[in-house]
Write a protein that holds these residues in place. Structure first.
Motif: not given
Length: 249
Positions: A68-69, A71-74, A78-80, A238-241
């Motif tokens: 899931q993390q 996919c959110m990055e891609m 998420l981590l841009n 994941i969003l909190k992280f």
């Protein structure tokens, strides 16, 4: 270098075939940049029904949280925020700029061969000390009324990276298909150097043992109605992280 073509109906089926084929037909060569040997070949994975269930393989590094993390990055970048703060780029940063172009081009001409996004940045990726992108390009075609997707990697770690790469990229394919009102076509995943590092030779052997001794149901799971729900439950954490990481920078 050996050229190998692997075809399957679903993503797990194709990925599992690829693991076995690399072990059987790959060549053991030095990998001096990483001070070890590697098993390598040029390989194309051709998935004829990439969104057909089962879509989940148990034979990858991680679980529903990690998938899931990733996919959110891609898909969502998420981590841009880490670009320029230890990271040179993200895949999302490099392709999102051209996302609208792809949609526009595919709408302009359903027969186009121009719906290409180049991920490689030659100026950035050839600098001394750079961490060059493994993913090189993404291309979309509308053929027989469906959206096909072809991706090219210069280098791809089969047991550690390929499955998660492909799963997230197929999610991108689905996203664009929805915007175009199309069904999903085929997914083609090419790596000029598909490999397994020596440190993972035992991991590869264990994966192949599972493929050869377990049923499909034991190593392949449904995404819809199963892993999708488990993955969504991980989103708040994941969003909190990501927020905590941003606060520390």
């Amino acid at each position: 270098m050996k050229e190998i073509f692997v075809e399957g109906r679903t993503l797990p089926e194709t990925y599992h075939k690829a693991l076995c084929t690399l072990k059987e037909k790959g060549s053991v060569i030095p990998c001096t940049d990483w001070n070890q040997q590697q098993l390598e070949c040029a390989m194309t994975l051709y998935v004829t029904s990439p969104t057909e269930e089962p879509r989940i393989s148990s034979l990858f590094i991680g679980g529903f949280h990690e998938l899931q993390q990733y996919c959110m990055e891609m898909l969502d970048g998420l981590l841009n925020f880490r670009i320029g703060k230890g990271w040179d780029y993200t895949y999302n940063q490099r392709f999102s700029e051209f996302y609208d172009y792809v949609i526009k081009e595919l709408k302009r001409n359903s027969e186009t061969r121009r719906a290409v996004i180049s991920i490689r940045d030659n100026k950035a990726d050839t600098k001394e000390g750079a961490d060059p992108a493994c993913l090189q390009s993404i291309q979309f075609f509308i053929r027989e009324g469906k959206l096909d997707m072809m991706v090219l990697f210069r280098s791809n770690d089969l047991p550690e990276a390929t499955y998660m790469n492909a799963f997230a990229l197929i999610m991108l394919q689905e996203k664009i298909a929805r915007e175009l009102g199309l069904d999903i076509g085929t997914y083609t995943h090419r790596s000029n150097s598909m490999h397994c590092y020596e440190k993972d030779f035992k991991l590869l052997d264990n994966y192949i043992k599972s493929i050869n001794t377990k049923s499909r149901e034991e190593i392949s799971y449904n995404y819809k109605g199963d892993w999708e729900d488990l993955m969504k439950e991980e989103i708040p954490g994941i969003l909190k992280f990501a927020e905590n990481l941003k606060d520390k920078e």
